[in-house]
Design an enzyme around this catalytic site. Sequence first.
Site, PDB file in Angstrom:
ATOM      1  N   LEU A 178     -78.884 -57.889 -31.059  1.00  0.00           N
ATOM      2  CA  LEU A 178     -78.736 -57.736 -32.508  1.00  0.00           C
ATOM      3  C   LEU A 178     -80.084 -57.387 -33.132  1.00  0.00           C
ATOM      4  O   LEU A 178     -80.174 -56.530 -34.012  1.00  0.00           O
ATOM      5  CB  LEU A 178     -78.145 -58.998 -33.130  1.00  0.00           C
ATOM      6  CG  LEU A 178     -77.807 -58.985 -34.621  1.00  0.00           C
ATOM      7  CD1 LEU A 178     -78.987 -59.267 -35.518  1.00  0.00           C
ATOM      8  CD2 LEU A 178     -77.111 -57.678 -35.032  1.00  0.00           C
ATOM      9  N   TYR A 180     -79.254 -71.344 -31.976  1.00  0.00           N
ATOM     10  CA  TYR A 180     -80.468 -71.608 -31.220  1.00  0.00           C
ATOM     11  C   TYR A 180     -81.598 -71.998 -32.161  1.00  0.00           C
ATOM     12  O   TYR A 180     -81.602 -71.640 -33.346  1.00  0.00           O
ATOM     13  CB  TYR A 180     -80.881 -70.412 -30.351  1.00  0.00           C
ATOM     14  CG  TYR A 180     -81.425 -69.209 -31.090  1.00  0.00           C
ATOM     15  CD1 TYR A 180     -82.800 -69.003 -31.206  1.00  0.00           C
ATOM     16  CD2 TYR A 180     -80.565 -68.258 -31.632  1.00  0.00           C
ATOM     17  CE1 TYR A 180     -83.306 -67.888 -31.850  1.00  0.00           C
ATOM     18  CE2 TYR A 180     -81.061 -67.130 -32.280  1.00  0.00           C
ATOM     19  CZ  TYR A 180     -82.430 -66.952 -32.392  1.00  0.00           C
ATOM     20  OH  TYR A 180     -82.923 -65.853 -33.037  1.00  0.00           O
ATOM     21  N   TRP A 185     -77.313 -73.859 -28.266  1.00  0.00           N
ATOM     22  CA  TRP A 185     -75.997 -74.501 -28.299  1.00  0.00           C
ATOM     23  C   TRP A 185     -74.992 -73.349 -28.437  1.00  0.00           C
ATOM     24  O   TRP A 185     -74.700 -72.878 -29.525  1.00  0.00           O
ATOM     25  CB  TRP A 185     -75.887 -75.451 -29.490  1.00  0.00           C
ATOM     26  CG  TRP A 185     -76.821 -76.612 -29.437  1.00  0.00           C
ATOM     27  CD1 TRP A 185     -76.547 -77.868 -28.977  1.00  0.00           C
ATOM     28  CD2 TRP A 185     -78.190 -76.659 -29.871  1.00  0.00           C
ATOM     29  NE1 TRP A 185     -77.648 -78.686 -29.083  1.00  0.00           N
ATOM     30  CE2 TRP A 185     -78.683 -77.971 -29.631  1.00  0.00           C
ATOM     31  CE3 TRP A 185     -79.068 -75.722 -30.437  1.00  0.00           C
ATOM     32  CZ2 TRP A 185     -79.985 -78.355 -29.934  1.00  0.00           C
ATOM     33  CZ3 TRP A 185     -80.361 -76.101 -30.739  1.00  0.00           C
ATOM     34  CH2 TRP A 185     -80.808 -77.400 -30.487  1.00  0.00           C
ATOM     35  N   ASN A 196     -84.053 -58.494 -20.209  1.00  0.00           N
ATOM     36  CA  ASN A 196     -84.283 -59.778 -20.876  1.00  0.00           C
ATOM     37  C   ASN A 196     -83.588 -60.911 -20.125  1.00  0.00           C
ATOM     38  O   ASN A 196     -82.367 -61.018 -20.125  1.00  0.00           O
ATOM     39  CB  ASN A 196     -83.786 -59.703 -22.323  1.00  0.00           C
ATOM     40  CG  ASN A 196     -84.421 -60.745 -23.208  1.00  0.00           C
ATOM     41  OD1 ASN A 196     -85.268 -61.516 -22.769  1.00  0.00           O
ATOM     42  ND2 ASN A 196     -84.011 -60.770 -24.463  1.00  0.00           N
ATOM     43  N   ALA A 242     -99.925 -53.845 -22.113  1.00  0.00           N
ATOM     44  CA  ALA A 242     -99.782 -52.530 -21.501  1.00  0.00           C
ATOM     45  C   ALA A 242     -98.439 -52.466 -20.797  1.00  0.00           C
ATOM     46  O   ALA A 242     -97.752 -53.485 -20.622  1.00  0.00           O
ATOM     47  CB  ALA A 242    -100.910 -52.267 -20.502  1.00  0.00           C
ATOM     48  N   ALA A 297     -90.382 -59.537 -29.660  1.00  0.00           N
ATOM     49  CA  ALA A 297     -91.348 -58.505 -29.278  1.00  0.00           C
ATOM     50  C   ALA A 297     -90.691 -57.476 -28.356  1.00  0.00           C
ATOM     51  O   ALA A 297     -90.804 -56.260 -28.566  1.00  0.00           O
ATOM     52  CB  ALA A 297     -92.558 -59.140 -28.605  1.00  0.00           C
ATOM     53  N   GLY A 298     -90.003 -57.957 -27.338  1.00  0.00           N
ATOM     54  CA  GLY A 298     -89.324 -57.046 -26.421  1.00  0.00           C
ATOM     55  C   GLY A 298     -88.169 -56.308 -27.070  1.00  0.00           C
ATOM     56  O   GLY A 298     -87.917 -55.139 -26.776  1.00  0.00           O
ATOM     57  N   ASP A 299     -87.435 -56.985 -27.968  1.00  0.00           N
ATOM     58  CA  ASP A 299     -86.297 -56.365 -28.647  1.00  0.00           C
ATOM     59  C   ASP A 299     -86.757 -55.214 -29.532  1.00  0.00           C
ATOM     60  O   ASP A 299     -86.122 -54.156 -29.584  1.00  0.00           O
ATOM     61  CB  ASP A 299     -85.553 -57.400 -29.493  1.00  0.00           C
ATOM     62  CG  ASP A 299     -85.218 -58.663 -28.723  1.00  0.00           C
ATOM     63  OD1 ASP A 299     -85.075 -58.592 -27.485  1.00  0.00           O
ATOM     64  OD2 ASP A 299     -85.102 -59.734 -29.362  1.00  0.00           O
TER      65      ASP A 299
END
Length: 311
Positions: free
Chosen positions: A31, A84, A99, A164, A226, A253-255
């Site tokens: 999301l 969460y 949860w 992820n 990097a 950050a990854g999303d």
Amino acid sequence: MTRVACIGECMIELKQAGGGLFSRGYGGDTLNTAVYLARLGAGVDYITALGDDPLSDEMIAGWAAEGVGTGQVVRLRGKLPGLYMIETDDKGERRFFHWRESAAARSLMDLPETDGILNSLASYDVVYLSAITLSLYGEQGRERLFAALKRARERGARFAFDTNFRARGWPDLDNARSVFRHAFEVADIVLASTEDLLPLYPSESNEALLARIPGGEVVLKLSEPASILRIAGTSHQIKAEPVTAPVVDTTAAGDSFAAAYVAARLAGAGPMDAARAGHHLAGVVVCHPGAIIPKAAMPAKLISGFTKASP
């Protein structure tokens, strides 16, 4: 306009607000990516299941306000979204408490609407999901989804897989490795990280981790700022710009990296420029609390400058 389908789960988010209090929002890896994709100009639909409760109503209204399509959201009577809580340390590193065992999203592959949703994937330019998405469904549900992704790719869609990884969702690591291997074989774009893969393949080098992914377009984000991009069999290291503001929360950050990468590729950027865009947006996101930063904090013209693919 190019169209992206993001499949997964959104949950109620509780984040620290000081004095032992928490503020309430919502979030979930795919999301978060969908919201950032919409902000970057992509046409994006979110595919999930929610309940018929006021919190689910609030989520859908919020997604629509961000420009995320909600026509593929299934509403289930008597169900609720998961929840969460984020705990962050003084370096901005986060820890999650969930949860979500009976959340509506877990039923998505077992509904009367499932076949229609899966058949619709062929109408998108990119279908994006994560390993967390795959952890929601049982073996049969995952097989239905992988079969639909293969059909969609035959009709021209691209499948982008984000690695992820949350160990809580995979009590059997051998099963997780098998599912990852299947996803790697199907994916056109793999957005991976050493943080995700090393728990599954301990002590392996970056080169060994990359060798496990057969696809032609792979990004491996490293523990330092990097990434290694492998495109058409050739690897390139992409360094992130230094983050000059204080890092307060690494959530999403990854999303956000994934959103900027996919949006840039859809806008015509080559993989190296797309990776740089991903690092840039992630570097902005980690300087704000929570998964979704204020719209005013979004970097200007991150994607609009791309007119053609470049190396």
